[in-house]
Write a protein that holds these residues in place. Sequence first.
Motif, PDB file in Angstrom:
ATOM      1  N   THR A 188      -9.753   2.802   3.835  1.00 11.97           N
ATOM      2  CA  THR A 188      -8.353   2.490   4.137  1.00 11.97           C
ATOM      3  C   THR A 188      -7.893   3.427   5.245  1.00 11.97           C
ATOM      4  O   THR A 188      -7.593   4.602   5.001  1.00 11.97           O
ATOM      5  CB  THR A 188      -7.472   2.670   2.889  1.00 11.97           C
ATOM      6  OG1 THR A 188      -7.916   1.782   1.870  1.00 11.97           O
ATOM      7  CG2 THR A 188      -6.017   2.384   3.215  1.00 11.97           C
ATOM      8  N   PRO A 189      -7.835   2.961   6.499  1.00 12.03           N
ATOM      9  CA  PRO A 189      -7.564   3.874   7.620  1.00 12.03           C
ATOM     10  C   PRO A 189      -6.109   4.294   7.744  1.00 12.03           C
ATOM     11  O   PRO A 189      -5.812   5.333   8.328  1.00 12.03           O
ATOM     12  CB  PRO A 189      -8.013   3.063   8.840  1.00 12.03           C
ATOM     13  CG  PRO A 189      -7.831   1.641   8.418  1.00 12.03           C
ATOM     14  CD  PRO A 189      -8.120   1.595   6.942  1.00 12.03           C
ATOM     15  N   GLN A 190      -5.166   3.479   7.243  1.00 13.38           N
ATOM     16  CA  GLN A 190      -3.756   3.809   7.393  1.00 13.38           C
ATOM     17  C   GLN A 190      -2.956   3.146   6.278  1.00 13.38           C
ATOM     18  O   GLN A 190      -3.473   2.324   5.528  1.00 13.38           O
ATOM     19  CB  GLN A 190      -3.226   3.358   8.759  1.00 13.38           C
ATOM     20  CG  GLN A 190      -3.459   1.889   9.054  1.00 13.38           C
ATOM     21  CD  GLN A 190      -3.152   1.545  10.499  1.00 13.38           C
ATOM     22  OE1 GLN A 190      -2.986   2.425  11.342  1.00 13.38           O
ATOM     23  NE2 GLN A 190      -3.053   0.271  10.801  1.00 13.38           N
ATOM     24  N   CYS A 191      -1.682   3.520   6.196  1.00 14.50           N
ATOM     25  CA  CYS A 191      -0.846   3.097   5.064  1.00 14.50           C
ATOM     26  C   CYS A 191       0.045   1.909   5.404  1.00 14.50           C
ATOM     27  O   CYS A 191       1.211   1.846   4.991  1.00 14.50           O
ATOM     28  CB  CYS A 191       0.007   4.273   4.584  1.00 14.50           C
ATOM     29  SG  CYS A 191      -0.962   5.650   3.945  1.00 14.50           S
ATOM     30  N   LEU A 241       0.828  -1.196   0.000  1.00 15.51           N
ATOM     31  CA  LEU A 241       0.000   0.000   0.000  1.00 15.51           C
ATOM     32  C   LEU A 241       0.868   1.253   0.000  1.00 15.51           C
ATOM     33  O   LEU A 241       0.575   2.236  -0.695  1.00 15.51           O
ATOM     34  CB  LEU A 241      -0.937  -0.017   1.204  1.00 15.51           C
ATOM     35  CG  LEU A 241      -2.068   1.011   1.223  1.00 15.51           C
ATOM     36  CD1 LEU A 241      -2.934   0.892  -0.025  1.00 15.51           C
ATOM     37  CD2 LEU A 241      -2.914   0.820   2.478  1.00 15.51           C
ATOM     38  N   ALA A 242       1.953   1.228   0.765  1.00 12.08           N
ATOM     39  CA  ALA A 242       2.855   2.387   0.795  1.00 12.08           C
ATOM     40  C   ALA A 242       3.514   2.588  -0.566  1.00 12.08           C
ATOM     41  O   ALA A 242       3.657   3.726  -1.036  1.00 12.08           O
ATOM     42  CB  ALA A 242       3.911   2.201   1.874  1.00 12.08           C
ATOM     43  N   GLU A 243       3.936   1.505  -1.219  1.00 10.71           N
ATOM     44  CA  GLU A 243       4.546   1.620  -2.542  1.00 10.71           C
ATOM     45  C   GLU A 243       3.559   2.150  -3.574  1.00 10.71           C
ATOM     46  O   GLU A 243       3.944   2.824  -4.533  1.00 10.71           O
ATOM     47  CB  GLU A 243       5.091   0.255  -2.990  1.00 10.71           C
ATOM     48  CG  GLU A 243       6.289  -0.211  -2.194  1.00 10.71           C
ATOM     49  CD  GLU A 243       6.647  -1.666  -2.467  1.00 10.71           C
ATOM     50  OE1 GLU A 243       7.782  -2.060  -2.170  1.00 10.71           O
ATOM     51  OE2 GLU A 243       5.768  -2.413  -2.972  1.00 10.71           O
ATOM     52  N   THR A 244       2.281   1.859  -3.373  1.00 12.87           N
ATOM     53  CA  THR A 244       1.251   2.327  -4.293  1.00 12.87           C
ATOM     54  C   THR A 244       1.058   3.831  -4.210  1.00 12.87           C
ATOM     55  O   THR A 244       0.507   4.438  -5.126  1.00 12.87           O
ATOM     56  CB  THR A 244      -0.075   1.604  -3.996  1.00 12.87           C
ATOM     57  OG1 THR A 244       0.140   0.198  -4.105  1.00 12.87           O
ATOM     58  CG2 THR A 244      -1.161   1.999  -4.961  1.00 12.87           C
ATOM     59  N   GLY A 245       1.522   4.449  -3.128  1.00 15.96           N
ATOM     60  CA  GLY A 245       1.423   5.900  -2.992  1.00 15.96           C
ATOM     61  C   GLY A 245       0.650   6.347  -1.787  1.00 15.96           C
ATOM     62  O   GLY A 245       0.378   7.539  -1.628  1.00 15.96           O
ATOM     63  N   CYS A 246       0.286   5.419  -0.911  1.00 11.88           N
ATOM     64  CA  CYS A 246      -0.438   5.794   0.297  1.00 11.88           C
ATOM     65  C   CYS A 246       0.478   6.630   1.191  1.00 11.88           C
ATOM     66  O   CYS A 246       1.576   6.193   1.557  1.00 11.88           O
ATOM     67  CB  CYS A 246      -0.916   4.546   1.033  1.00 11.88           C
ATOM     68  SG  CYS A 246      -2.035   4.893   2.403  1.00 11.88           S
ATOM     69  N   GLY A 247       0.042   7.844   1.495  1.00 12.49           N
ATOM     70  CA  GLY A 247       0.832   8.740   2.320  1.00 12.49           C
ATOM     71  C   GLY A 247       1.936   9.473   1.589  1.00 12.49           C
ATOM     72  O   GLY A 247       2.670  10.254   2.206  1.00 12.49           O
TER      73      GLY A 247
END
Length: 705
Positions: free
Chosen positions: A701-704, A634-640
């Motif tokens: 999605t509450p967090q990354c 999810l982080a790699e996808t751009g979350c945050g």
Amino acid sequence: MGIVLGAGLCASFAILASCSDHHEASPTVKVDTRPFTQGCRGFTTRPGAATIERAYPQVSFEYAVQLVHHPRDAYWYVVEQGGTIRRFADRPDVSESELVVDLRDTVAMLGLEDGLLGLAFDPSFESSGNVIVKYTRKAEETDAAARLAVARLHSDNGGATFEPASLREMLTVARPQTIHHGGPPRFGADGYLYVPVGDGGWDPEMRAQDLSMIEGTVLRLDTSVEPYAVPKDNPFVGTPGARPEIFAYGLRNPFGNTFHPTTHELWVGDVGLATWEEIDRIVPGANYGWPIREGAHCKDGVECDPTGLTDPVHEYLNYGGSAIVVGSIYRGQAFPETRGHLIFGDFVNGRIEELAYDGEKAQAKLLVESGLNITEMTEDANGEILVVELGGRLFRLVPATHVQAVPELLSETGCMDMSNPKVAPRGLMPYEVNMPLWSDGADKYRWMNIPEGTKIKVREDGSWEMPVGTVLVKNFFNHDRPMETRLLVRHEDGEWGGYSYEWDADRKEARLLEGGKAEYFDGLGWSFPSRSMCMSCHNAAAGRTLGLMTPQLNREIEYADGHRENQITELTRAGWFAEPPGDPSTLAKFVAREDTEAPAADWARAYLHSNCSHCHRPGGPGRGTANFTFGATLAETGCGLTPELDPLGIENAEVIAPSSPEGSVLLARVSAIGAARMPPMGTAVVDALAIDHLREWIATTPQCD
């Protein structure tokens, strides 16, 4: 092409005979009394005056961005973006390269455009042993994304190795984003170092127009003293508030560059935003207009004052999927009519062209649609052109010796039953995908075939490697009217080419298009891609075929005789796999677009993979660092992640802002129309179903993590 295409030729690279020998033993359909097609007609090479062939085929590299020859010895040096430089002997049969320096402890490849960016041998190298390197590293400042550095590096043994401890930075600058750092430094005939510097990314402060900053400029430095001196004749020496190092300004991302061998002028390819790519002849003190203008046009169509701005020598429309790379002025013998012309290409679409310029007018001419993600083009000792691709292979530009014309009429290809273009001709394999690329609501029909005796290889990530000789067929309908048929062909050199056919109004024939065009079909605006646009999406990093992968084809469909079967099972029975993927019930499977009851996260991630990941993935041509492949975290996808380009007016925007659809640039771009839209090509109608699912996914999605 911005599409998901199938695959298949029945024989390789000639006008093909009947496919029946290949398919009678394991026919595509079990009960089909139609005659076999006479075979898709192949062609040996891509159209153009040139083709490409592997140079030094036994060596390859990782994230290669530059190829530089030793000033005296017979060695090539390859700059690898990750922070290493390797060299190899300048022999056709060379089989290995050697590491000359590892700067990975200093260099930071924070994004797709960061890392080790260039190498230049000092004119005094034989006596000093010095080279200049350009790279990014981590920033000391908390408000900067990276720091760009130009530094000296020393060799005690004539370039066999360079000592990392000898690295001495002469100039550094904090960068607001991890993009737009400009191309490699080069020494001019005057002995001075010319350093292209990009604007650093999204530029609302108009840094490229601010002479107190070095963003968006070409610098000119005297490196004969340490750390450096400013040449006295630099155009802004003595100008109050101006950086005296600046030689020219108003550039966005001056990437590829070269010096003219006789006039000694610097030529630069400036990468555009969403509309224009440009080639500039760098004149001392000139302002090339960014971000007031893109190319010779007011940015975003907003009226502007062109007074004092220098027009590009040449520009071309990029349709949101191009990045120009300027090569060398051609001096070789293989293309006599090209001597003295500038060779340039495109990182995204792989198109290579020549530019003739008489001092007033410039005219470009296609050499080859290479299909490569080109990072540099340089010349060998004979003046012939070598091409570097990001994936690490080296190629040579050579004359096309046996070009076979692409069929002008679709009926001549043998790939279509002209009386029923919704159904695959007998002998060609129909297929469907679970999550198709959005094509403004058009209906699509696909089929594929592969040459006799060849097999499909399934890669570790589930994508399929189609054999040489493959043709991919995809038909687009607006209701019951055929609009376009696209073919994707894997040529004998292993590279791919895309070809678009426009159907006549009477729906009886389709004709080959030489370039892109726009048309209306019963109220639907339709964009026909150019051949280079095809390869922008079907790029090397994405594996070329896009939709042909196990999770996409793990799906049951109905065949021409009425029987239903999972496509993996059907292809396995037909003997099309080198090694069958296995039992479909145990294999990965994308959510089907029509499955509106699926979890929003699964639907959204499959959609992003199908519509965005061909560009936004490691090694892909998409701007920014977001990775939209299905397997990314999810982080790699751009979350945050803070967007590196225009946040579209969203305050405190993130690519994906958890629990906040309104704060997510991803949703804004998918919802946009015009220059802000993603994907940028081939679509002008908002996908309402996708927006609903993406909004639900982001909101829940509450967090990354």
